[in-house]
Design a protein around this motif. Structure first.
Motif, PDB file in Angstrom:
ATOM      1  N   ILE A 109       0.876  -0.976  -0.151  1.00  0.00           N
ATOM      2  CA  ILE A 109      -0.078  -0.177  -0.046  1.00  0.00           C
ATOM      3  C   ILE A 109       0.955   1.248  -0.046  1.00  0.00           C
ATOM      4  O   ILE A 109       0.782   2.058  -0.748  1.00  0.00           O
ATOM      5  N   LEU A 110       1.975   1.217   0.928  1.00  0.00           N
ATOM      6  CA  LEU A 110       2.714   2.386   0.856  1.00  0.00           C
ATOM      7  C   LEU A 110       3.624   2.506  -0.290  1.00  0.00           C
ATOM      8  O   LEU A 110       3.910   3.859  -0.908  1.00  0.00           O
ATOM      9  N   GLU A 111       3.904   1.653  -0.854  1.00  0.00           N
ATOM     10  CA  GLU A 111       4.813   1.646  -2.405  1.00  0.00           C
ATOM     11  C   GLU A 111       3.721   1.809  -3.547  1.00  0.00           C
ATOM     12  O   GLU A 111       4.238   1.797  -4.525  1.00  0.00           O
ATOM     13  N   SER A 112       2.441   2.023  -3.407  1.00  0.00           N
ATOM     14  CA  SER A 112       1.568   1.826  -4.538  1.00  0.00           C
ATOM     15  C   SER A 112       1.290   3.269  -5.104  1.00  0.00           C
ATOM     16  O   SER A 112       0.723   4.136  -4.287  1.00  0.00           O
ATOM     17  N   ASP A 113       1.859   3.524  -6.300  1.00  0.00           N
ATOM     18  CA  ASP A 113       1.700   4.784  -6.991  1.00  0.00           C
ATOM     19  C   ASP A 113       0.055   4.981  -6.968  1.00  0.00           C
ATOM     20  O   ASP A 113      -0.485   6.151  -7.284  1.00  0.00           O
ATOM     21  N   ALA A 114      -0.972   4.055  -7.007  1.00  0.00           N
ATOM     22  CA  ALA A 114      -2.363   4.026  -7.510  1.00  0.00           C
ATOM     23  C   ALA A 114      -3.042   4.404  -6.091  1.00  0.00           C
ATOM     24  O   ALA A 114      -4.131   4.616  -6.142  1.00  0.00           O
ATOM     25  N   THR A 115      -2.411   4.171  -4.865  1.00  0.00           N
ATOM     26  CA  THR A 115      -3.069   4.713  -3.788  1.00  0.00           C
ATOM     27  C   THR A 115      -2.456   5.884  -3.030  1.00  0.00           C
ATOM     28  O   THR A 115      -1.317   6.016  -2.687  1.00  0.00           O
ATOM     29  N   HIS A 134      13.578  -0.556   3.789  1.00  0.00           N
ATOM     30  CA  HIS A 134      13.745  -0.538   2.586  1.00  0.00           C
ATOM     31  C   HIS A 134      12.329  -0.079   1.737  1.00  0.00           C
ATOM     32  O   HIS A 134      12.026  -0.816   0.736  1.00  0.00           O
ATOM     33  N   ILE A 135      11.280   0.424   2.339  1.00  0.00           N
ATOM     34  CA  ILE A 135      10.200   1.012   1.651  1.00  0.00           C
ATOM     35  C   ILE A 135      10.361   2.185   0.811  1.00  0.00           C
ATOM     36  O   ILE A 135      10.845   2.858   1.078  1.00  0.00           O
ATOM     37  N   LYS A 136       9.881   2.140  -0.669  1.00  0.00           N
ATOM     38  CA  LYS A 136      10.041   2.908  -1.399  1.00  0.00           C
ATOM     39  C   LYS A 136       8.604   3.629  -1.752  1.00  0.00           C
ATOM     40  O   LYS A 136       7.790   3.065  -2.511  1.00  0.00           O
ATOM     41  N   LEU A 137       8.579   4.725  -1.035  1.00  0.00           N
ATOM     42  CA  LEU A 137       7.181   5.293  -0.859  1.00  0.00           C
ATOM     43  C   LEU A 137       6.750   5.816  -2.618  1.00  0.00           C
ATOM     44  O   LEU A 137       7.524   6.275  -3.318  1.00  0.00           O
ATOM     45  N   ALA A 138       5.487   5.661  -2.867  1.00  0.00           N
ATOM     46  CA  ALA A 138       4.924   6.280  -4.083  1.00  0.00           C
ATOM     47  C   ALA A 138       3.511   6.571  -3.671  1.00  0.00           C
ATOM     48  O   ALA A 138       2.858   6.411  -2.724  1.00  0.00           O
ATOM     49  N   GLY A 139       3.260   7.386  -4.687  1.00  0.00           N
ATOM     50  CA  GLY A 139       1.690   7.984  -4.530  1.00  0.00           C
ATOM     51  C   GLY A 139       1.474   8.996  -3.405  1.00  0.00           C
ATOM     52  O   GLY A 139       0.365   9.262  -2.875  1.00  0.00           O
ATOM     53  N   ILE A 140       2.511   9.782  -3.130  1.00  0.00           N
ATOM     54  CA  ILE A 140       2.554  10.912  -2.019  1.00  0.00           C
ATOM     55  C   ILE A 140       2.378  12.038  -2.422  1.00  0.00           C
ATOM     56  O   ILE A 140       2.530  12.618  -3.417  1.00  0.00           O
ATOM     57  N   GLN A 141       1.378  12.726  -1.435  1.00  0.00           N
ATOM     58  CA  GLN A 141       0.918  14.168  -1.725  1.00  0.00           C
ATOM     59  C   GLN A 141       1.416  14.906  -0.386  1.00  0.00           C
ATOM     60  O   GLN A 141       0.934  14.594   0.454  1.00  0.00           O
ATOM     61  N   THR A 249      12.749  10.793  -3.642  1.00  0.00           N
ATOM     62  CA  THR A 249      13.939  10.179  -4.201  1.00  0.00           C
ATOM     63  C   THR A 249      15.174  10.946  -3.500  1.00  0.00           C
ATOM     64  O   THR A 249      16.098   9.989  -3.412  1.00  0.00           O
ATOM     65  N   LEU A 250      15.087  12.074  -3.272  1.00  0.00           N
ATOM     66  CA  LEU A 250      16.331  12.722  -2.554  1.00  0.00           C
ATOM     67  C   LEU A 250      16.473  12.137  -1.257  1.00  0.00           C
ATOM     68  O   LEU A 250      17.544  11.867  -0.768  1.00  0.00           O
ATOM     69  N   SER A 251      15.362  11.604  -0.442  1.00  0.00           N
ATOM     70  CA  SER A 251      15.565  11.144   0.769  1.00  0.00           C
ATOM     71  C   SER A 251      16.039   9.868   0.856  1.00  0.00           C
ATOM     72  O   SER A 251      16.741   9.301   1.870  1.00  0.00           O
ATOM     73  N   GLN A 252      15.889   9.235  -0.422  1.00  0.00           N
ATOM     74  CA  GLN A 252      16.875   7.722  -0.499  1.00  0.00           C
ATOM     75  C   GLN A 252      18.186   7.859  -0.796  1.00  0.00           C
ATOM     76  O   GLN A 252      18.881   6.666  -1.054  1.00  0.00           O
ATOM     77  N   SER A 253      18.761   9.074  -1.084  1.00  0.00           N
ATOM     78  CA  SER A 253      20.337   9.151  -1.712  1.00  0.00           C
ATOM     79  C   SER A 253      21.104   8.906  -0.631  1.00  0.00           C
ATOM     80  O   SER A 253      20.681   9.291   0.640  1.00  0.00           O
TER      81      SER A 253
END
Length: 273
Positions: A109-115, A134-141, A249-253
């Motif tokens: 759910i955290l990594e889903s760009d659709a959610t 190692h959670i790659k967040l997506a779908g963030i507002q 992306t920056l936070s994962q660098s």
């Protein structure tokens, strides 16, 4: 963001927001501290409506970053108006890997760009989630960016959450008094400059004061989202989405630094737009 569908979105969130209250300073919350509870939570989060966003999140921890730890993940679900406190300190990776009835996990759910997931300043939260799990967040507002995008004055510096709630969240007098009281009690327990320690987020059982503190702010995020979303133009909506992704992306660098005066600066170029 204009048009009939957008007006329907705002009406839907407004109807839900009318039913949210702090209950005299006692925001409701469920503590999720077993794999069975995580499984039930995943089923509750999966498949929620996406317009407006249903999921509003925050993290608490000790030096929340790659150099510290995560204690609690707070989740507010707008349609059900329910707050969940996921005990990351106790569960560790099980919080993210335990499956619901349909096989989905909180990680997915955290990594889903659709959610869509709404956070306020995603940078250090993303840093901690990526570095420790190692959670790659997506779908963030990112609400901090939404506030900046809707300003009619200087965009040189970003605002903190407390300032945004104080200025932009439609609080009743009773809610404002309750909000400040909960913030004050929590700060006395965890803020070192107030004689507290961040270790209180890892003490179990979780104190009622800290439980309330964790539950409270996340319940205000839908109000802020509604306030800022109503003002966003299509151009700024796109910028917010792009920079929200850039922040993740920056936070994962490897050279990301989540502390310092640079954290208060607007995204590059925004101050002059």
């Amino acid at each position: 963001m204009e048009g009939p569908s957008h007006q329907q979105d705002l009406l839907a969130i407004s109807n839900s927001l009318e039913k949210i209250s702090l209950h005299g300073g006692q925001p409701d919350s469920d503590l999720i501290d077993t794999p069975a509870a995580v499984s039930t939570l995943v089923d509750a989060l999966d498949g929620q409506p996406t317009t407006p966003p249903s999921l509003y999140m925050d993290l608490e921890g000790i030096n929340l970053s790659r150099h510290g730890s995560i204690s609690i993940l707070q989740v507010f679900v707008l349609p059900s108006r329910q707050t969940y406190l996921v005990d990351i300190h106790t569960l560790g990776d099980k919080a993210f890997s335990t499956q619901g009835a349909n096989g989905r996990t909180l990680r997915e759910i955290l990594e889903s760009d659709a959610t869509p997931k709404v956070f306020f300043d995603i940078r250090n939260d993303s840093d901690a989630l990526y570095s420790h799990f190692h959670i790659k967040l997506a779908g963030i507002q990112d609400l901090q960016l939404m506030e900046l995008a809707t300003r009619t004055f200087s965009r040189k510096f970003v605002n903190g959450l407390a300032k945004c709630i104080e200025r932009d969240s439609p609080l009743s007098t009773d809610e404002r008094v309750a909000w400040k009281a909960v913030k004050e009690k929590g700060a006395k327990l965890f803020a070192p400059e107030r004689g507290g320690t961040y270790q209180v987020f890892n003490e179990r059982p979780l104190s009622e004061e800290i439980r309330l503190y964790c539950a409270q702010d996340v319940q205000f995020l839908p109000r802020l989202w509604s306030h800022y979303d109503a003002k966003l133009t299509k151009t700024w909506e796109t910028r917010v989405r792009e920079v929200s992704n850039d922040r993740v992306t920056l936070s994962q660098s490897s050279d990301y630094n989540g502390k310092g005066q640079h954290m208060a600066l607007a995204p590059k170029g925004w101050a002059w737009l």
